[in-house]
Scaffold this active site. Sequence first.
Site, mmCIF file in Angstrom:
data_model
loop_
_atom_site.group_PDB
_atom_site.id
_atom_site.type_symbol
_atom_site.label_atom_id
_atom_site.label_comp_id
_atom_site.label_asym_id
_atom_site.label_seq_id
_atom_site.Cartn_x
_atom_site.Cartn_y
_atom_site.Cartn_z
ATOM 1 N N GLU A 1 4.548 -5.210 7.159
ATOM 2 C CA GLU A 1 3.844 -4.087 7.794
ATOM 3 C C GLU A 1 4.303 -3.850 9.224
ATOM 4 O O GLU A 1 4.258 -2.736 9.730
ATOM 5 C CB GLU A 1 2.323 -4.332 7.788
ATOM 6 N N GLY B 1 0.507 -4.966 0.790
ATOM 7 C CA GLY B 1 -0.670 -5.004 -0.079
ATOM 8 C C GLY B 1 -0.395 -5.666 -1.420
ATOM 9 O O GLY B 1 -1.314 -6.185 -2.050
ATOM 10 N N ALA C 1 0.862 -1.179 0.000
ATOM 11 C CA ALA C 1 0.000 0.000 0.000
ATOM 12 C C ALA C 1 0.900 1.230 0.000
ATOM 13 O O ALA C 1 2.041 1.185 0.484
ATOM 14 C CB ALA C 1 -0.892 -0.016 1.234
ATOM 15 N N GLU D 1 -0.800 -9.219 -0.801
ATOM 16 C CA GLU D 1 -2.231 -9.432 -0.540
ATOM 17 C C GLU D 1 -3.034 -9.382 -1.842
ATOM 18 O O GLU D 1 -3.953 -10.175 -2.042
ATOM 19 C CB GLU D 1 -2.732 -8.377 0.455
HETATM 20 N N1 CAA Z 1 4.609 3.170 -0.738
HETATM 21 C C1 CAA Z 1 5.011 4.300 -1.297
HETATM 22 N N2 CAA Z 1 6.155 4.415 -2.008
HETATM 23 C C2 CAA Z 1 6.927 3.323 -2.108
HETATM 24 C C3 CAA Z 1 6.574 2.091 -1.521
HETATM 25 C C4 CAA Z 1 5.349 2.041 -0.818
HETATM 26 N N3 CAA Z 1 4.887 0.911 -0.260
HETATM 27 N N4 CAA Z 1 7.544 1.196 -1.801
HETATM 28 C C5 CAA Z 1 8.473 1.830 -2.540
HETATM 29 N N5 CAA Z 1 8.095 3.133 -2.717
HETATM 30 C C6 CAA Z 1 8.825 4.164 -3.421
HETATM 31 C C7 CAA Z 1 10.002 4.683 -2.625
HETATM 32 O O1 CAA Z 1 9.569 5.635 -1.678
HETATM 33 C C8 CAA Z 1 10.873 5.238 -3.713
HETATM 34 O O2 CAA Z 1 10.346 6.501 -4.105
HETATM 35 P P1 CAA Z 1 11.325 7.803 -4.125
HETATM 36 O O3 CAA Z 1 12.335 7.464 -5.190
HETATM 37 O O4 CAA Z 1 10.384 8.914 -4.505
HETATM 38 O O5 CAA Z 1 11.933 7.901 -2.777
HETATM 39 C C9 CAA Z 1 10.641 4.280 -4.882
HETATM 40 O O6 CAA Z 1 9.411 3.634 -4.612
HETATM 41 C C10 CAA Z 1 11.714 3.243 -5.027
HETATM 42 O O7 CAA Z 1 11.850 2.578 -3.774
HETATM 43 P P2 CAA Z 1 13.256 2.343 -3.049
HETATM 44 O O8 CAA Z 1 14.183 3.454 -3.361
HETATM 45 O O9 CAA Z 1 12.958 2.075 -1.607
HETATM 46 O O10 CAA Z 1 13.735 1.026 -3.825
HETATM 47 P P3 CAA Z 1 14.734 -0.108 -3.270
HETATM 48 O O11 CAA Z 1 15.011 -0.971 -4.450
HETATM 49 O O12 CAA Z 1 15.852 0.469 -2.508
HETATM 50 O O13 CAA Z 1 13.847 -0.941 -2.193
HETATM 51 C C11 CAA Z 1 11.850 -2.080 -1.406
HETATM 52 C C12 CAA Z 1 12.725 -1.675 -2.622
HETATM 53 C C13 CAA Z 1 12.586 -3.088 -0.547
HETATM 54 C C14 CAA Z 1 10.572 -2.710 -1.981
HETATM 55 C C15 CAA Z 1 11.504 -0.821 -0.566
HETATM 56 O O14 CAA Z 1 11.001 0.185 -1.450
HETATM 57 C C16 CAA Z 1 10.479 -1.053 0.503
HETATM 58 O O15 CAA Z 1 10.790 -1.597 1.538
HETATM 59 N N6 CAA Z 1 9.216 -0.585 0.265
HETATM 60 C C17 CAA Z 1 8.168 -0.649 1.252
HETATM 61 C C18 CAA Z 1 7.659 -2.075 1.443
HETATM 62 C C19 CAA Z 1 6.573 -2.101 2.495
HETATM 63 O O16 CAA Z 1 6.783 -1.804 3.642
HETATM 64 N N7 CAA Z 1 5.344 -2.480 2.076
HETATM 65 C C20 CAA Z 1 4.193 -2.546 2.971
HETATM 66 C C21 CAA Z 1 3.393 -1.263 2.876
HETATM 67 S S1 CAA Z 1 2.091 -1.163 4.072
HETATM 68 C C22 CAA Z 1 0.840 -2.138 3.460
HETATM 69 O O17 CAA Z 1 0.918 -2.689 2.365
HETATM 70 C C23 CAA Z 1 -0.384 -2.252 4.335
HETATM 71 C C24 CAA Z 1 -1.455 -3.141 3.851
HETATM 72 O O18 CAA Z 1 -1.441 -4.352 4.035
HETATM 73 C C25 CAA Z 1 -2.643 -2.591 3.190
#
Ligand code: CAA
Length: 258
Positions: free
Chosen positions: A132, A109, A65, A112
């Site tokens: 999460e 998400g 998400a 999911e």
């Molecule tokens: N939401 C918003 N933006 C996201 C994102 C997310 N879930 N995941 C990645 N992005 C964005 C980053 O902010 C970044 O944007 P900027 O360049 O503007 O900063 C861009 O995508 C590229 O990401 P990274 O620079 O972080 O890329 P990476 O290759 O270094 O890492 C990754 C990749 C490991 C997937 C890392 O991006 C990450 O950990 N993302 C978050 C994963 C996460 O926590 N997901 C769960 C979200 S909560 C949820 O989903 C709740 C639910 O059940 C409904």
Amino acid sequence: MAYQTLIVEIEDYVALIRLNRPDALNALNSQLLGELGDALKAADENEKVRCIVITGSEKAFAAGADIKEMSEKTFVEMFWSDFFGQEQDAITRTRKPVIAAVAGYALGGGCELAMMCDFIICADNAKFGQPEINLGVVAGIGGTQRLTRFVGKSKSMDMHLTGRFMDAAEAERSGLVSRVVPVAKLIPEATAAARKIAEKSSLTAMVVKEAVNRSYETTLREGILFERRIFHALFSTEDQKEGMSAFLEKREPQFRDK
Ligand code: CAA
């Protein structure tokens, strides 16, 4: 229909829906999930579609998400918007078979969403996770329930509590995905599977989907009764007569969805 966060192509009775927010690794925001619900409804209603494939990019199916969209929300805002509740319902209400073709990250998400599909084919670079807990929250669109049903309590707890990622081999071993293919072959393999489904009677395929999904919703006894009744009911269709006649006459069936 034109979408801003999706690319939709329809060919050979297969709708390929590509999540398209490359700058955010296809993070799921309200717009994307709203458009996905619309695209799935349109595919369900389109006679030229008999199976649907949802995919992302080679780097990310979806990284969860959208954290930027939700980070400042309050409980009351989340409650009144029912954050992603309606979108989840719209996705899971799709009656035609839906395959998730997952390459790269399928996190939170994203994992999911893949699990809301009927089955998952993944690339050898896929990484699944429910991280999460690292954000101080719990999965919000079905992760604690669906992942547990897919892989069992122990592994689901491990994934949700540690936030670790599962690679493609572990995902296949655990029953989360149906097959693993080289990343370059993901779309050809997933669309070939979808075309294979599209060759069947669409009516029968939709009934099969209902029956398998029922196994998640009900007791074994009720599920078996449901299956038996719809098995009986299919004998009222032309496609049952055609399928069985074709077998006996040693020819390919010509299904007409009737
Ligand atoms: N939401 C918003 N933006 C996201 C994102 C997310 N879930 N995941 C990645 N992005 C964005 C980053 O902010 C970044 O944007 P900027 O360049 O503007 O900063 C861009 O995508 C590229 O990401 P990274 O620079 O972080 O890329 P990476 O290759 O270094 O890492 C990754 C990749 C490991 C997937 C890392 O991006 C990450 O950990 N993302 C978050 C994963 C996460 O926590 N997901 C769960 C979200 S909560 C949820 O989903 C709740 C639910 O059940 C409904």
